[in-house]
Design an enzyme around this catalytic site. Structure first.
Site, PDB file in Angstrom:
ATOM      1  N   LYS A 123      36.043  28.908  35.465  1.00 26.21           N
ATOM      2  CA  LYS A 123      35.957  30.343  34.970  1.00 26.21           C
ATOM      3  C   LYS A 123      37.094  29.903  33.999  1.00 26.21           C
ATOM      4  CE  LYS A 123      35.521  32.575  39.097  1.00 26.21           C
ATOM      5  NZ  LYS A 123      35.578  33.502  39.926  1.00 26.21           N
ATOM      6  N   GLY A 163      37.052  35.996  43.936  1.00 26.50           N
ATOM      7  CA  GLY A 163      38.135  35.801  43.990  1.00 26.50           C
ATOM      8  C   GLY A 163      38.788  37.043  44.223  1.00 26.50           C
ATOM      9  N   ASN A 191      32.931  26.411  39.599  1.00 25.43           N
ATOM     10  CA  ASN A 191      33.145  27.292  38.275  1.00 25.43           C
ATOM     11  C   ASN A 191      34.778  28.097  37.707  1.00 25.43           C
ATOM     12  OD1 ASN A 191      32.874  29.855  36.474  1.00 25.43           O
ATOM     13  ND2 ASN A 191      32.465  31.075  38.214  1.00 25.43           N
ATOM     14  N   HIS A 241      26.761  35.555  35.759  1.00 26.62           N
ATOM     15  CA  HIS A 241      27.986  35.789  36.725  1.00 26.62           C
ATOM     16  C   HIS A 241      27.938  37.828  36.880  1.00 26.62           C
ATOM     17  CE1 HIS A 241      31.906  34.892  38.471  1.00 26.62           C
ATOM     18  NE2 HIS A 241      31.034  33.871  39.327  1.00 26.62           N
ATOM     19  N   GLU A 279      26.103  35.403  45.092  1.00 19.61           N
ATOM     20  CA  GLU A 279      27.871  36.153  45.297  1.00 19.61           C
ATOM     21  C   GLU A 279      28.272  37.760  45.156  1.00 19.61           C
ATOM     22  OE1 GLU A 279      29.288  32.485  42.894  1.00 19.61           O
ATOM     23  OE2 GLU A 279      29.220  34.052  41.147  1.00 19.61           O
ATOM     24  N   SER A 312      34.271  33.139  47.325  1.00 18.47           N
ATOM     25  CA  SER A 312      35.815  32.869  48.439  1.00 18.47           C
ATOM     26  C   SER A 312      34.945  31.730  49.024  1.00 18.47           C
ATOM     27  CB  SER A 312      36.559  34.138  49.182  1.00 18.47           C
ATOM     28  OG  SER A 312      36.700  34.980  48.232  1.00 18.47           O
ATOM     29  N   GLU A 350      31.285  38.514  37.016  1.00 21.00           N
ATOM     30  CA  GLU A 350      32.474  38.930  35.937  1.00 21.00           C
ATOM     31  C   GLU A 350      31.308  38.521  34.494  1.00 21.00           C
ATOM     32  OE1 GLU A 350      34.510  35.175  36.276  1.00 21.00           O
ATOM     33  OE2 GLU A 350      34.751  36.375  38.221  1.00 21.00           O
TER      34      GLU A 350
HETATM   35  C1  PEP Z   1      32.319  32.670  41.454  1.00 18.25           C
HETATM   36  O1  PEP Z   1      33.394  32.322  40.292  1.00 18.25           O
HETATM   37  O2  PEP Z   1      31.458  32.364  41.275  1.00 18.25           O
HETATM   38  C2  PEP Z   1      33.250  32.427  42.971  1.00 18.25           C
HETATM   39  C3  PEP Z   1      33.040  32.408  43.919  1.00 18.25           C
HETATM   40  O3  PEP Z   1      34.946  32.970  42.960  1.00 18.25           O
HETATM   41  P1  PEP Z   1      35.691  32.837  44.036  1.00 18.25           P
HETATM   42  O4  PEP Z   1      35.421  31.154  45.019  1.00 18.25           O
HETATM   43  O5  PEP Z   1      37.076  32.190  43.513  1.00 18.25           O
HETATM   44  O6  PEP Z   1      35.259  33.810  44.836  1.00 18.25           O
END
Ligand code: PEP
Length: 255
Positions: A15, A176, A13, A98, A170, A216, A100
């Site tokens: 972003k 992040g 992803n 997501h 998630e 992460s 976000e």
């Molecule tokens: C994500 O954006 O779905 C995500 C898991 O980000 P990160 O791996 O940076 O935590």
């Protein structure tokens, strides 16, 4: 059901990252790594990079996804992109719900459901994100939250339709932030989501579903997370922006 019978998918992803020249360089670096992978490989990129990504991944095993789509087919929705616009371009996947989008853009379980339906009707495969916030985990309501998000997102969808849905667990507190769920926590919630899907549909449907962990995940912790029996790959933010890091995740998910 044996985990090996499900497809593990590593999905990046990106972003709001990468200009077109940067995207081109990253994809060109990824192609040789992806060729060696036996897991599914998806890159979800900003709308402005879709055309570049589709052109550069022709004839490779990398599938291209968008990061969102609207639920209406067309109309007065300034700034939005419809699912049909994506399929017409050759996009195969789309991330829906997501955290976000939920946190910063007012996405709700109901709009997640509407977007999921629209995407599936247009022929896209959906990576549906669910996950609890830190306060919810601390309150001991992770399962309630994740069950509700899953049930509402899948409302009105047939068994045939959800064969094209991947769920990404998630935990919001792990995205992040550099904080990863432990492999036991990730597996526990992925298994719980599978049970939830089994109750909504049936065990065979749930057993066949790819359920990813995201939050992460990186080149250092991927091996342990991906070895869990109910974790079928990952949705990867930060580590998807560096070809060599993403390559390690592809290698681990291919074992
Ligand atoms: C994500 O954006 O779905 C995500 C898991 O980000 P990160 O791996 O940076 O935590």
């Amino acid at each position: 059901m044996n985990k090996a019978l499900r497809q593990a998918i590593i999905a990046g992803n990106w972003k709001m990252n990468k200009t077109r020249p940067e995207a081109k360089a990253l994809i060109e670096a990824l192609v040789p790594y992806a060729e060696k992978a036996s897991c599914g490989v998806v890159i979800c990129v900003p709308y402005t990079n879709l055309e570049t990504a589709i052109a550069l991944t022709q004839g490779t095993n990398i599938k291209v996804g968008a990061e969102n789509c609207h639920f209406e087919k067309s109309g007065a929705f300034t700034g939005e992109i419809s699912a049909d616009m994506l399929t017409e371009m050759g996009v195969e996947y789309v991330i829906i719900g997501h955290s976000e989008r939920r946190q910063y853009f007012g996405e709700t379980d109901i709009t997640v459901n509407k977007r999921t339906k629209a995407a599936l009707e247009a022929g896209l495969k959906v990576i549906l994100c669910v996950g609890e916030m830190l306060e919810e985990r601390e309150q001991g309501i992770t399962e309630e939250i994740v069950a509700l998000q899953t049930k509402i997102a899948l409302m009105g969808l047939t068994k045939e339709q959800i064969a094209n849905v991947v769920i990404a667990y998630e935990p919001v507190w792990a995205i992040g932030t550099g904080k990863t769920a432990t492999s036991a926590q990730a597996n526990e919630v992925c298994a719980f989501i599978r049970q939830t899907v089994a109750k909504l549909y049936d065990q065979a449907t749930a057993d066949a579903m790819t359920i990813q962990y995201g939050g992460s995940m990186n080149e250092n912790n991927a091996a342990e997370l991906l070895a869990q029996p109910d974790v079928d790959g990952g949705l990867i933010g930060g580590a998807s922006l560096v070809a060599e890091k993403f390559a390690v995740l592809l290698e681990e998910a291919s074992k």
